[in-house]
Design a protein around this motif. Structure first.
Motif, mmCIF file in Angstrom:
data_model
loop_
_atom_site.group_PDB
_atom_site.id
_atom_site.type_symbol
_atom_site.label_atom_id
_atom_site.label_comp_id
_atom_site.label_asym_id
_atom_site.label_seq_id
_atom_site.Cartn_x
_atom_site.Cartn_y
_atom_site.Cartn_z
ATOM 1 N N ASP A 204 -6.086 -3.272 -12.200
ATOM 2 C CA ASP A 204 -4.778 -3.166 -11.511
ATOM 3 C C ASP A 204 -4.004 -2.585 -12.463
ATOM 4 O OD1 ASP A 204 -4.798 -5.106 -13.506
ATOM 5 O OD2 ASP A 204 -4.063 -6.570 -12.415
ATOM 6 N N ASP B 81 -1.647 -0.727 -7.314
ATOM 7 C CA ASP B 81 -2.179 -1.706 -6.234
ATOM 8 C C ASP B 81 -3.484 -0.797 -5.517
ATOM 9 O OD1 ASP B 81 -3.029 -3.596 -4.365
ATOM 10 O OD2 ASP B 81 -1.366 -3.365 -3.192
ATOM 11 N N THR C 177 -5.425 -1.892 -3.191
ATOM 12 C CA THR C 177 -5.995 -2.682 -1.819
ATOM 13 C C THR C 177 -5.264 -1.604 -0.655
ATOM 14 O OG1 THR C 177 -3.763 -4.031 -1.959
ATOM 15 C CG2 THR C 177 -5.842 -4.774 -2.617
ATOM 16 N N GLY C 178 -5.648 -1.644 0.548
ATOM 17 C CA GLY C 178 -5.406 -0.885 1.625
ATOM 18 C C GLY C 178 -6.002 0.259 1.951
ATOM 19 N N ARG D 43 -4.043 4.155 -1.844
ATOM 20 C CA ARG D 43 -4.945 3.995 -3.317
ATOM 21 C C ARG D 43 -4.475 5.169 -4.040
ATOM 22 N NH1 ARG D 43 -9.066 1.715 -0.065
ATOM 23 N NH2 ARG D 43 -10.115 3.684 -0.575
ATOM 24 N N GLN E 48 -17.726 -6.543 -8.039
ATOM 25 C CA GLN E 48 -16.488 -6.080 -7.255
ATOM 26 C C GLN E 48 -15.390 -5.436 -7.881
ATOM 27 O OE1 GLN E 48 -15.606 -9.681 -5.100
ATOM 28 N NE2 GLN E 48 -17.098 -9.557 -3.599
ATOM 29 N N GLY F 251 -14.395 -1.306 -7.546
ATOM 30 C CA GLY F 251 -13.004 -1.010 -7.010
ATOM 31 C C GLY F 251 -12.361 -0.191 -7.919
#
Length: 542
Positions: free
Chosen positions: A315, A338, A340-341, A346, A393, A397
């Motif tokens: 992050d 961030d 996410t999305g 991203r 995970q 990511g």
């Protein structure tokens, strides 16, 4: 320290070999949109047919088969459109082939891990390099079934690889599967159909040097006029000479606009791709071209002004400025993002964080940024990390490849060199040697901040630890310099003491013997002090 793997030597990352910029196609009329839709649908159907033929040829494909495919497409489009379609099909097949090879390697690694762990006794403890056995009989039984599944997948993948078969879906396999799960994807059938058709359109053309404005098929003039050479069945839609259709409005490239304008004016090759974003309802054009690779500078020259060590996390980016001696200066900096999305969000977050990092690097006056050469392509499987689902995970990511490519490209434009270092033990050793010493009442140093120092020092060639052990003979400067934090010739409290001739004692000056004869006493002694004193006899009186 036995059992630790060797560290790779830091190296200067190569600069980008290509450039891609995007801008919006604005002020389009309804007729313009309809023409773009018809051109994209017609060429998309030809691209699907050609990709099918390329996959059918498999390993038997050669230059002759490529020429046959191009001749078959030319009557329904043009020679240049046929060349662009066949080249795109060849590139897509090659990408699928590389992905299939990586899939085979991943399955082989998983099978090896499962076979090793199943051969160990239950409850056998492992190490960081060699995994142990499974904890219970139930888990052991489940892993035997998992092994059978992977072996079956591996057999099919190997058969496809040896036969040259690839599995490609124009428009994306994820979007194709979403058709059966519209509610979970948040789409209606009409919205899905619109996205599916837009993804399968084909409106892209490679550039040609020494042609007018660098591209004969999709042409953009220096003043921003966009025109398309229509395929043969759609030439009746042309609104200009030579079967060309000119779009309304003009385009400008905000990023690298001057570089693009110079190439277009010099008639150098520029490739274009027109695509439709169904979510926003906008049309975009992407211009791309190749550039000669930037000549890398020597590692010592890049580190002449210090370095900024960067530790990448899920992050945020943790960074710290190090001077030429490997000493952290100032306070640590953190650049959050961030992930996410959607993918566009991203990507924008990563670009924003890297932009702030590069601006801070220019403020510090450094010419190099040290980053970890992370690669999680083979390190995020279930067989590798077992029950550590959160960790799998986490590393899945982290956009390691995208961040490294973005940072290299953006740093090349600012004149900053990117140095890739081995990521082994950076967080562990950084926290061990730097976290507590740099933590105070006003500053809390995290494990990631300490890791950035370890990365920067590794790029400079210094050990991660703050000090080296004193010599075994004695704890002084008799053998060599005690600290590895500053250079051996740097003055300071930890530097070597200068050599002064004479005895080194606190009570006798070094030049006592030389100046003893010529020195003049500062005080006058009493003459009687040089005579021997004798007590007189007592006088007896009455």
């Amino acid at each position: 320290m036995g059992g630790l793997r060797g560290l790779a030597t830091p190296f200067v990352a190569l600069g980008p070999s290509g450039v891609a910029v995007r801008t919006r196609l604005g002020q389009l009329t309804t007729t313009n949109v309809e023409v773009l839709r018809q051109v994209g649908a017609h060429l998309g159907a030809l691209a699907s047919r050609d990709l099918k033929a390329r996959c059918r040829d498999g390993l038997g494909h050669d230059a002759g088969a490529w020429a046959v495919r191009k001749r078959e497409l030319t009557p329904d489009s043009s020679a240049r459109w046929a060349g662009a379609i066949t080249k795109a099909s060849h590139d897509q097949w090659a990408l699928a082939r590389r992905s299939a090879h990586a899939h085979v390697q991943s399955l082989e690694a998983g099978v090896r891990t499962l076979e090793h762990r199943l051969s160990q006794p239950l409850g056998q403890k492992g190490s960081k390099q060699i995994p142990g056995g499974y904890c219970s009989r139930r888990e052991w039984h489940a892993k035997t079934r998992r092994l059978q599944v992977l072996e079956d997948r591996l057999a099919r993948a190997r058969a496809d690889w040896e036969a040259g078969r690839v599995h490609v879906t124009r428009g994306g396999k994820r979007l194709a599967r979403a058709r059966h799960h519209l509610t979970a994807a948040g789409l209606t059938e009409a919205r899905w159909r619109e996205r599916w058709e837009a993804e399968r359109w084909f409106v892209q053309a490679d550039g040609e040097s020494r042609k007018r404005f660098g591209n004969e098929t999709i042409r953009i003039t220096p003043d921003g006029e966009v025109s398309i050479r229509l395929p043969a069945p759609l030439q009746h839609l042309a609104n200009a000479a030579h079967s060309r259709y000119i779009l309304a409005g003009q385009v400008t490239f905000a990023h690298r606009g001057q570089e693009w304008a110079d190439r277009v004016a010099a008639h150098q090759a520029v490739a274009y791709r027109i695509h439709h974003d169904t979510t926003r309802g906008r049309w975009y054009v992407t211009a791309s071209w190749q550039k000669p690779a930037t000549r890398t500078i020597p590692l010592a020259a890049a580190l002449a002004e210090g370095v900024i060590g960067v530790d990448m996390n899920a992050d945020h980016l943790a960074a710290w400025h190090l001077d030429t001696h490997g000493n952290p200066t100032g306070d640590p900096h953190r650049f959050p993002y961030d992930l996410t999305g959607p993918a566009d969000h991203r990507d924008a977050q990563v670009r924003h964080a890297l932009t702030r990092l590069l601006h801070w690097a220019r403020t510090c006056g450094v010419k190099a940024i040290a980053v970890e050469a992370l690669d999680f392509t083979a390190e995020k499987t279930r067989e590798k990390h077992g029950r550590q689902k959160r960790f799998r995970q986490l590393i899945s990511g982290m956009p390691t490849a995208r961040l490294r490519a973005r940072l290299t490209s953006m740093a090349d434009a600012t004149g900053i060199t990117i140095i890739a270092v081995d990521p082994a033990y950076a967080s562990r050793w950084g926290a061990q040697h730097w976290q507590n010493p740099l933590t105070s009442t006003t500053r809390k140093t995290t494990r990631h901040d300490a890791a950035s120092i370890a990365i920067g020092r590794r790029a400079q060639g210094y050990p991660v630890r703050r000090r080296t052990a004193p010599p075994r003979t004695h704890q002084s400067d008799g053998c060599r310099h005690r600290t590895a934090q500053a250079g051996p010739d740097s003055p300071g409290r930890e530097g070597p003491r200068p050599r002064i001739p004479g005895p080194r004692t606190r009570s006798v000056p070094p030049d006592t013997e030389r100046t003893r004869v010529t020195r003049t006493p500062k005080t006058v002694r009493d003459v009687r002090s040089d005579q021997e004193w004798v007590q007189d006899s007592l006088l007896l009186t009455e």
